[in-house]
Design a protein around this motif. Structure first.
Motif, PDB file in Angstrom:
ATOM      1  N   GLU A   6       0.856  -1.186   0.000  1.00 46.75           N
ATOM      2  CA  GLU A   6       0.000   0.000   0.000  1.00 46.75           C
ATOM      3  C   GLU A   6       0.893   1.236   0.000  1.00 46.75           C
ATOM      4  N   ASN A   7       0.622   2.179  -0.903  1.00 46.75           N
ATOM      5  CA  ASN A   7       1.325   3.459  -0.880  1.00 46.75           C
ATOM      6  C   ASN A   7       0.744   4.317   0.221  1.00 46.75           C
ATOM      7  N   LYS A   8       1.607   5.014   0.941  1.00 47.18           N
ATOM      8  CA  LYS A   8       1.161   5.831   2.068  1.00 47.18           C
ATOM      9  C   LYS A   8       2.141   6.977   2.240  1.00 47.18           C
ATOM     10  N   ASP A  14       6.948   9.999   1.020  1.00 50.33           N
ATOM     11  CA  ASP A  14       6.374   8.850   0.306  1.00 50.33           C
ATOM     12  C   ASP A  14       6.884   7.557   0.926  1.00 50.33           C
ATOM     13  N   SER A  15       5.964   6.648   1.195  1.00 50.92           N
ATOM     14  CA  SER A  15       6.296   5.398   1.883  1.00 50.92           C
ATOM     15  C   SER A  15       5.451   4.266   1.321  1.00 50.92           C
ATOM     16  N   ILE A  16       5.841   3.043   1.660  1.00 46.97           N
ATOM     17  CA  ILE A  16       5.018   1.886   1.349  1.00 46.97           C
ATOM     18  C   ILE A  16       4.851   1.046   2.614  1.00 46.97           C
ATOM     19  N   VAL A  17       3.686   0.426   2.716  1.00 49.28           N
ATOM     20  CA  VAL A  17       3.388  -0.500   3.811  1.00 49.28           C
ATOM     21  C   VAL A  17       3.289  -1.878   3.175  1.00 49.28           C
ATOM     22  N   MET A  18       4.010  -2.852   3.756  1.00 52.07           N
ATOM     23  CA  MET A  18       4.058  -4.204   3.194  1.00 52.07           C
ATOM     24  C   MET A  18       3.498  -5.195   4.200  1.00 52.07           C
ATOM     25  N   ARG A  19       2.574  -6.030   3.720  1.00 53.62           N
ATOM     26  CA  ARG A  19       1.967  -7.056   4.576  1.00 53.62           C
ATOM     27  C   ARG A  19       2.103  -8.418   3.900  1.00 53.62           C
ATOM     28  N   PRO A  20       2.873  -9.328   4.496  1.00 60.29           N
ATOM     29  CA  PRO A  20       2.948 -10.669   3.935  1.00 60.29           C
ATOM     30  C   PRO A  20       1.733 -11.481   4.366  1.00 60.29           C
ATOM     31  N   ASN A  21       1.582 -12.642   3.794  1.00 57.77           N
ATOM     32  CA  ASN A  21       0.518 -13.562   4.228  1.00 57.77           C
ATOM     33  C   ASN A  21       1.038 -14.329   5.431  1.00 57.77           C
ATOM     34  N   ASN A  24       0.726 -14.341  11.976  1.00 54.11           N
ATOM     35  CA  ASN A  24       0.887 -13.471  13.136  1.00 54.11           C
ATOM     36  C   ASN A  24       0.715 -11.989  12.803  1.00 54.11           C
ATOM     37  N   GLY A  25       0.552 -11.655  11.529  1.00 52.54           N
ATOM     38  CA  GLY A  25       0.266 -10.276  11.152  1.00 52.54           C
ATOM     39  C   GLY A  25       1.477  -9.385  11.038  1.00 52.54           C
ATOM     40  N   ALA A  26       2.594  -9.890  10.515  1.00 54.54           N
ATOM     41  CA  ALA A  26       3.789  -9.072  10.330  1.00 54.54           C
ATOM     42  C   ALA A  26       3.495  -7.905   9.392  1.00 54.54           C
ATOM     43  N   CYS A  27       4.292  -6.843   9.530  1.00 51.08           N
ATOM     44  CA  CYS A  27       4.092  -5.658   8.706  1.00 51.08           C
ATOM     45  C   CYS A  27       5.395  -4.886   8.616  1.00 51.08           C
ATOM     46  N   GLY A  28       5.648  -4.307   7.444  1.00 53.80           N
ATOM     47  CA  GLY A  28       6.833  -3.492   7.252  1.00 53.80           C
ATOM     48  C   GLY A  28       6.473  -2.161   6.635  1.00 53.80           C
ATOM     49  N   VAL A  29       7.299  -1.147   6.904  1.00 59.09           N
ATOM     50  CA  VAL A  29       7.123   0.173   6.326  1.00 59.09           C
ATOM     51  C   VAL A  29       8.486   0.630   5.821  1.00 59.09           C
ATOM     52  N   ALA A  30       8.522   1.149   4.602  1.00 66.61           N
ATOM     53  CA  ALA A  30       9.748   1.713   4.040  1.00 66.61           C
ATOM     54  C   ALA A  30       9.433   3.110   3.518  1.00 66.61           C
ATOM     55  N   SER A  31      10.346   4.055   3.766  1.00 71.76           N
ATOM     56  CA  SER A  31      10.138   5.444   3.354  1.00 71.76           C
ATOM     57  C   SER A  31      11.336   5.947   2.577  1.00 71.76           C
ATOM     58  N   ASP A  32      11.064   6.843   1.647  1.00 69.27           N
ATOM     59  CA  ASP A  32      12.098   7.451   0.813  1.00 69.27           C
ATOM     60  C   ASP A  32      12.540   8.755   1.463  1.00 69.27           C
ATOM     61  N   ALA A  33      13.434   8.669   2.411  1.00 62.72           N
ATOM     62  CA  ALA A  33      13.886   9.842   3.171  1.00 62.72           C
ATOM     63  C   ALA A  33      15.362  10.095   2.873  1.00 62.72           C
TER      64      ALA A  33
END
Length: 66
Positions: A6-8, A14-21, A24-33
């Motif tokens: 998901e773009n966020k 500008d960042s992206i949120v990543m959710r694998p299948n 346990n509901g892991a989640c990652g966020v990466a930003s262009d800073a």
């Protein structure tokens, strides 16, 4: 890898949120800073809101930029 992406915007960056299948509901966020900054939260048991935690870590990280 089959992640839902998901773009966020986080703290105006500008960042992206990543959710694998992941059960346990892991989640990652990466930003262009002026380079890429990322956080990954991988709960050991279901029930935590890993995306809320990863987004908060990113907000705090981006707030420290000069």
């Amino acid at each position: 890898l089959g992640y839902r992406v998901e773009n966020k915007t986080v703290a105006g960056i500008d960042s992206i949120v990543m959710r694998p299948n992941d059960a346990n509901g892991a989640c990652g966020v990466a930003s262009d800073a002026a380079g890429v900054v990322g956080w990954w939260v991988n709960p050991q048991t279901p029930g935590s809101d890993a995306c809320a935690m990863a987004l908060k870590l990113m907000e705090l990280t981006l707030a420290t930029r000069a």
